[in-house]
Design an enzyme around this catalytic site. Structure first.
Site, short mmCIF file in Angstrom:
data_model
loop_
_atom_site.label_atom_id
_atom_site.label_comp_id
_atom_site.label_asym_id
_atom_site.label_seq_id
_atom_site.Cartn_x
_atom_site.Cartn_y
_atom_site.Cartn_z
N GLY A 45 -3.18 -1.98 5.65
CA GLY A 45 -3.21 -2.30 7.53
C GLY A 45 -3.43 -2.80 7.79
CG ASN A 67 0.48 -10.03 4.68
OD1 ASN A 67 0.47 -10.48 6.15
ND2 ASN A 67 -0.41 -10.29 4.45
N GLY A 108 -6.53 -13.33 10.61
CA GLY A 108 -7.21 -14.58 10.08
C GLY A 108 -7.20 -13.71 8.18
CB ALA A 137 -0.95 0.03 1.39
CG HIS A 138 4.55 1.89 2.05
ND1 HIS A 138 5.99 2.09 3.00
CD2 HIS A 138 4.04 0.04 2.74
CE1 HIS A 138 5.56 1.17 3.62
NE2 HIS A 138 4.15 -0.18 4.15
CG ASP A 176 0.36 -3.48 8.96
OD1 ASP A 176 1.08 -1.93 9.12
OD2 ASP A 176 -0.04 -3.74 7.85
CG HIS A 227 -3.23 -8.66 6.94
ND1 HIS A 227 -4.00 -8.41 7.80
CD2 HIS A 227 -2.42 -8.06 6.42
CE1 HIS A 227 -3.78 -6.15 6.95
NE2 HIS A 227 -3.06 -6.46 6.44
#
Length: 303
Positions: free
Chosen positions: A266, A173, A204, A94-95, A229, A206
């Site tokens: 996140g 991830n 449950g 997501a960056h 996170d 990620h």
């Protein structure tokens, strides 16, 4: 259960640590709520953005910890996740890809200096140019260095370990949905898990429970670290929330989706919820949960 130590918190209970209008009152609110939820210590996490923006957000957290004893009691340091990560699809997660940077000591120093001695953990991609030198420099400053958002080869991971790398961030991830069936970053990290602390997001979503169970069988018990996170949604439930300028949708199952639902952004699950689910879904006993959520992450912070 209480006394949790969470090494990756992007935000909490309506507060986004990555926003530009973050106030002392908001930071205090998040810290008080975490403390009420049994979190004894955390690392607010600043994610990839323009260097100036990251430095400003890091400085904001540091200033609040210097000013307020309540913040300093909960904020054990700052986790800088990026910008020295892989720009490749999937690995970047997501960056924002346009803010990813090659690693240099000068840029790392800007971010560390902004933290006024409170940066405790940096996540970077060992395969990126300059990261070996930066890893050595960070370790010389007594900062923990983790691999993450990366596709480092075995050789690159070993080289990074030789330079001081001691952790891997949220295994399973920040990688594409489809990878080589054998030679992939998850398998590489697991093969070196006797030398690295491995953080895992136990919500449950990620990582499916059956896969998380497999990871936990492979990683030495003393090297498993549970992180949330967490984003601003943590403790609040379904809805729309901000994370560093992007919109995140949390569904009825508490999965936190980036726009387009292509990947997670996140997590909306709190540490006490994760502790309960580790016991319920995987049958993990209280002693191991305590080790994974309190003892091991505390040891990471203490070096």
């Amino acid at each position: 259960m209480s006394g949790f130590v969470d090494l990756q918190v992007n935000g909490y209970h309506g507060v986004d640590f990555n926003c530009d209008d973050l106030t002392d009152e908001a930071i205090l609110k998040a810290c008080r709520q975490m403390r009420d939820d049994g979190v004894a210590a955390c690392l607010p996490t600043i994610i990839t953005d323009q260097i100036d923006s990251m430095a400003r957000r890091i400085r904001r957290i540091a200033e609040a910890a210097e000013t307020h004893a309540e913040v300093a009691e909960v904020v054990a340091g700052i986790h800088v996740e990026g910008p020295f990560i892989s720009p490749e699809p999937g690995f970047v997660g997501a960056h924002p890809v346009d803010c990813v940077r090659e690693a240099t000591v000068d840029l790392a120093k800007q971010l560390v200096d902004a933290g006024r001695g409170r940066v405790r953990l940096v996540t970077l991609a060992p395969e990126m140019h300059g990261t070996v030198e930066v890893t050595r420099w960070l370790c010389d400053q007594s900062i923990v260095v983790a691999a993450g958002h990366c596709d480092a080869s075995i050789a690159q991971l070993r080289q990074a370990i030789d330079a001081g790398l001691s952790m891997f961030t949220h295994l399973g991830n920040a990688c594409p949905g489809q990878v080589h069936r054998h030679d992939n970053i998850v398998q590489r990290a697991l093969s070196l898990s006797d030398q690295l602390a491995i953080s895992l997001i136990a919500d449950g979503h990620h990582v499916p429970w059956f896969a998380l169970a497999n990871y936990c069988k492979c990683i030495p018990n003393e090297n498993i670290v549970i992180v949330t996170d967490a984003i601003a949604a943590a403790g609040l439930g379904p809805g729309f929330y901000r994370l560093a300028g992007q919109m995140v949708e949390v569904d009825q199952h508490l999965a936190a989706w980036a726009e387009g639902h292509g990947h997670f952004a996140g997590c909306a699950t709190t540490m006490p919820q994760m502790a309960e689910m580790l016991g319920r879904h995987l049958g993990i006993d209280a002693d191991r949960i305590d080790r994974w959520t309190r003892i091991n992450p505390r040891r990471v912070l203490e070096g």
